[in-house]
Write a protein that holds these residues in place. Sequence first.
Motif, PDB file in Angstrom:
ATOM      1  N   ARG A  61       2.459  17.328  47.761  1.00  7.98           N
ATOM      2  CA  ARG A  61       2.162  17.323  46.323  1.00  7.98           C
ATOM      3  C   ARG A  61       3.155  18.146  45.501  1.00  7.98           C
ATOM      4  NH1 ARG A  61      -3.109  16.132  44.744  1.00  7.98           N
ATOM      5  NH2 ARG A  61      -2.367  16.680  42.658  1.00  7.98           N
ATOM      6  N   LEU A  62       3.630  19.255  46.059  1.00  7.28           N
ATOM      7  CA  LEU A  62       4.442  20.190  45.272  1.00  7.28           C
ATOM      8  C   LEU A  62       5.902  20.265  45.710  1.00  7.28           C
ATOM      9  CD1 LEU A  62       1.837  23.101  45.033  1.00  7.28           C
ATOM     10  CD2 LEU A  62       2.329  21.356  43.314  1.00  7.28           C
ATOM     11  N   GLY A  63       6.234  19.607  46.814  1.00  6.49           N
ATOM     12  CA  GLY A  63       7.617  19.621  47.280  1.00  6.49           C
ATOM     13  C   GLY A  63       7.863  20.678  48.338  1.00  6.49           C
ATOM     14  N   ARG A  64       8.937  20.468  49.108  1.00  8.84           N
ATOM     15  CA  ARG A  64       9.278  21.406  50.179  1.00  8.84           C
ATOM     16  C   ARG A  64      10.112  22.557  49.629  1.00  8.84           C
ATOM     17  NH1 ARG A  64      12.859  19.709  55.359  1.00  8.84           N
ATOM     18  NH2 ARG A  64      14.539  20.263  53.937  1.00  8.84           N
ATOM     19  N   PRO A  65       9.750  23.794  49.936  1.00  5.83           N
ATOM     20  CA  PRO A  65      10.526  24.946  49.468  1.00  5.83           C
ATOM     21  C   PRO A  65      11.929  24.960  50.064  1.00  5.83           C
ATOM     22  CG  PRO A  65       8.359  25.619  50.257  1.00  5.83           C
ATOM     23  CD  PRO A  65       8.556  24.199  50.683  1.00  5.83           C
ATOM     24  N   GLN A  66      12.852  25.617  49.376  1.00  4.56           N
ATOM     25  CA  GLN A  66      14.214  25.740  49.875  1.00  4.56           C
ATOM     26  C   GLN A  66      14.273  26.722  51.049  1.00  4.56           C
ATOM     27  OE1 GLN A  66      16.543  26.942  46.462  1.00  4.56           O
ATOM     28  NE2 GLN A  66      16.931  24.822  45.867  1.00  4.56           N
ATOM     29  N   HIS A  67      15.241  26.496  51.932  1.00  8.26           N
ATOM     30  CA  HIS A  67      15.509  27.400  53.065  1.00  8.26           C
ATOM     31  C   HIS A  67      14.244  27.651  53.902  1.00  8.26           C
ATOM     32  CE1 HIS A  67      19.205  27.954  50.910  1.00  8.26           C
ATOM     33  NE2 HIS A  67      18.613  28.575  49.920  1.00  8.26           N
ATOM     34  N   TRP A  69      13.247  26.622  56.895  1.00  9.91           N
ATOM     35  CA  TRP A  69      13.302  26.867  58.337  1.00  9.91           C
ATOM     36  C   TRP A  69      13.728  28.281  58.688  1.00  9.91           C
ATOM     37  CZ3 TRP A  69      10.573  23.998  61.222  1.00  9.91           C
ATOM     38  CH2 TRP A  69      10.332  22.666  60.860  1.00  9.91           C
ATOM     39  N   ARG A  70      14.541  28.919  57.843  1.00  9.03           N
ATOM     40  CA  ARG A  70      14.928  30.300  58.165  1.00  9.03           C
ATOM     41  C   ARG A  70      13.710  31.223  58.142  1.00  9.03           C
ATOM     42  NH1 ARG A  70      18.834  32.107  53.263  1.00  9.03           N
ATOM     43  NH2 ARG A  70      19.861  30.192  53.959  1.00  9.03           N
ATOM     44  N   TYR A  71      12.768  30.936  57.238  1.00 11.00           N
ATOM     45  CA  TYR A  71      11.537  31.722  57.183  1.00 11.00           C
ATOM     46  C   TYR A  71      10.632  31.412  58.372  1.00 11.00           C
ATOM     47  CZ  TYR A  71      12.743  33.085  52.427  1.00 11.00           C
ATOM     48  OH  TYR A  71      13.380  33.612  51.334  1.00 11.00           O
ATOM     49  N   VAL A  72      10.612  30.156  58.764  1.00 13.11           N
ATOM     50  CA  VAL A  72       9.755  29.752  59.886  1.00 13.11           C
ATOM     51  C   VAL A  72      10.191  30.430  61.178  1.00 13.11           C
ATOM     52  CG1 VAL A  72       9.139  27.803  61.388  1.00 13.11           C
ATOM     53  CG2 VAL A  72       9.058  27.541  58.897  1.00 13.11           C
ATOM     54  N   ALA A 124      15.795  35.905  41.420  1.00 14.75           N
ATOM     55  CA  ALA A 124      15.639  35.552  42.832  1.00 14.75           C
ATOM     56  C   ALA A 124      16.344  36.567  43.721  1.00 14.75           C
ATOM     57  CB  ALA A 124      16.192  34.150  43.083  1.00 14.75           C
ATOM     58  N   ARG A 125      15.629  37.042  44.718  1.00 16.14           N
ATOM     59  CA  ARG A 125      16.190  38.002  45.684  1.00 16.14           C
ATOM     60  C   ARG A 125      15.873  37.491  47.094  1.00 16.14           C
ATOM     61  NH1 ARG A 125      13.856  41.214  41.698  1.00 16.14           N
ATOM     62  NH2 ARG A 125      11.975  41.596  42.938  1.00 16.14           N
ATOM     63  N   PRO A 126      16.604  36.468  47.529  1.00 18.49           N
ATOM     64  CA  PRO A 126      16.275  35.822  48.812  1.00 18.49           C
ATOM     65  C   PRO A 126      16.389  36.747  50.013  1.00 18.49           C
ATOM     66  CG  PRO A 126      18.367  35.027  47.943  1.00 18.49           C
ATOM     67  CD  PRO A 126      17.727  35.812  46.850  1.00 18.49           C
ATOM     68  N   ARG A 127      17.346  37.676  50.005  1.00 20.03           N
ATOM     69  CA  ARG A 127      17.487  38.582  51.149  1.00 20.03           C
ATOM     70  C   ARG A 127      16.289  39.527  51.245  1.00 20.03           C
ATOM     71  NH1 ARG A 127      23.920  40.341  51.012  1.00 20.03           N
ATOM     72  NH2 ARG A 127      24.758  38.230  51.399  1.00 20.03           N
ATOM     73  N   VAL A 128      15.837  40.003  50.099  1.00 16.95           N
ATOM     74  CA  VAL A 128      14.650  40.859  50.077  1.00 16.95           C
ATOM     75  C   VAL A 128      13.438  40.072  50.567  1.00 16.95           C
ATOM     76  CG1 VAL A 128      13.074  42.177  48.603  1.00 16.95           C
ATOM     77  CG2 VAL A 128      15.547  42.304  48.219  1.00 16.95           C
ATOM     78  N   ALA A 129      13.318  38.830  50.079  1.00 17.48           N
ATOM     79  CA  ALA A 129      12.193  37.981  50.487  1.00 17.48           C
ATOM     80  C   ALA A 129      12.203  37.748  51.985  1.00 17.48           C
ATOM     81  CB  ALA A 129      12.256  36.647  49.742  1.00 17.48           C
ATOM     82  N   LEU A 130      13.384  37.471  52.547  1.00 21.67           N
ATOM     83  CA  LEU A 130      13.485  37.185  53.978  1.00 21.67           C
ATOM     84  C   LEU A 130      13.148  38.428  54.800  1.00 21.67           C
ATOM     85  CD1 LEU A 130      14.275  34.778  55.792  1.00 21.67           C
ATOM     86  CD2 LEU A 130      16.582  35.730  55.891  1.00 21.67           C
ATOM     87  N   GLY A 131      13.696  39.569  54.394  1.00 23.77           N
ATOM     88  CA  GLY A 131      13.440  40.802  55.142  1.00 23.77           C
ATOM     89  C   GLY A 131      11.982  41.197  55.129  1.00 23.77           C
ATOM     90  N   VAL A 168       2.807  27.385  48.656  1.00 26.77           N
ATOM     91  CA  VAL A 168       3.337  26.378  49.574  1.00 26.77           C
ATOM     92  C   VAL A 168       4.150  27.053  50.675  1.00 26.77           C
ATOM     93  CG1 VAL A 168       4.699  24.287  49.789  1.00 26.77           C
ATOM     94  CG2 VAL A 168       3.469  24.734  47.663  1.00 26.77           C
ATOM     95  N   LEU A 169       5.113  27.888  50.275  1.00 23.38           N
ATOM     96  CA  LEU A 169       5.947  28.577  51.260  1.00 23.38           C
ATOM     97  C   LEU A 169       5.119  29.534  52.109  1.00 23.38           C
ATOM     98  CD1 LEU A 169       8.682  29.178  52.477  1.00 23.38           C
ATOM     99  CD2 LEU A 169       9.141  30.756  50.579  1.00 23.38           C
ATOM    100  N   ALA A 170       4.161  30.211  51.480  1.00 21.40           N
ATOM    101  CA  ALA A 170       3.321  31.169  52.209  1.00 21.40           C
ATOM    102  C   ALA A 170       2.521  30.472  53.302  1.00 21.40           C
ATOM    103  CB  ALA A 170       2.391  31.891  51.247  1.00 21.40           C
ATOM    104  N   LYS A 171       2.012  29.276  53.027  1.00 18.43           N
ATOM    105  CA  LYS A 171       1.219  28.566  54.039  1.00 18.43           C
ATOM    106  C   LYS A 171       2.084  28.176  55.239  1.00 18.43           C
ATOM    107  CE  LYS A 171      -2.383  29.080  51.780  1.00 18.43           C
ATOM    108  NZ  LYS A 171      -3.116  30.295  52.156  1.00 18.43           N
ATOM    109  N   VAL A 172       3.312  27.747  54.966  1.00 15.18           N
ATOM    110  CA  VAL A 172       4.199  27.378  56.077  1.00 15.18           C
ATOM    111  C   VAL A 172       4.546  28.602  56.909  1.00 15.18           C
ATOM    112  CG1 VAL A 172       6.429  26.396  56.698  1.00 15.18           C
ATOM    113  CG2 VAL A 172       5.165  25.445  54.766  1.00 15.18           C
ATOM    114  N   VAL A 173       4.895  29.696  56.242  1.00 19.08           N
ATOM    115  CA  VAL A 173       5.250  30.927  56.956  1.00 19.08           C
ATOM    116  C   VAL A 173       4.043  31.470  57.719  1.00 19.08           C
ATOM    117  CG1 VAL A 173       6.050  33.308  56.698  1.00 19.08           C
ATOM    118  CG2 VAL A 173       7.097  31.479  55.350  1.00 19.08           C
TER     119      VAL A 173
END
Length: 241
Positions: A61-67, A69-72, A124-131, A168-173
């Motif tokens: 419904r909302l689309g696949r988040p970017q990047h 698989w790196r979070y998975v 957006a702070r992707p490195r902070v989010a990933l860490g 969406v991203l939170a559910k996948v992670v």
Amino acid sequence: MGLLVVGALIAGWVDAVIGGGGLILIPLLLGAGYVPTAALATNKLAAVSGTLSAAIVLIKRLGRPQHLWRYVFLALGCSGCGALLASSLSTDVMRPVVIVLLVSVGVFLTFRRDFGQATTPVAARPRVALGLAGVIAFYDGIFGPGTGMFLIMLFTATLTGDLLQSTVLAKVVNTATNLGALIVFGMGGHIMWQLGLILAVANIIGAQLGARTVLAGGTRFLRYAVLVLVVVMCAKLIIAQ
């Protein structure tokens, strides 16, 4: 058995909406006489099934988040490491820290009414989010309560600025964190597979209802769901001391 199935269904709905379904199903499993390790492992089997099914609905419904698989992969590894260390770390040390974090989230959302609105831009702070996602995944393997909510708050603050998109991203992670811990429990022979698969079916049904509740309620609903979860989890953790 009937009570466990109903509990798994309700837990699936709660997990799909905001997280915290383990607060329902794990006590029911313990009350039925199962040892703590088996209860935790079997709950993970149900939770990973329901959370994955909710993630699929939300992505469609909302689309696949970017990047994605790196979070998975990060979440899988970190939660698995946390599960390996779970037996050697005292949850009594973590409980007050989690209570402080939960209260902080509740206070923040109460006074920042614009937080998570799609119209509110964030840097957006992707490195902070990933860490920090790795830290939360590790925490889920060790202790767990509030993982889904912490992920939603993290992704909203550092990536999307939108509670609904962050969900969406939170559910996948969160699916990956559950799976990482489940693999460790499975290698240890702690999963009650027959019971777990029955509960997984009920959890999926609840998660499907929960995902549709999120889509219908939107950001406003998620905001109130987080606040309710903060109150319930704080009470649960304080009483458990």
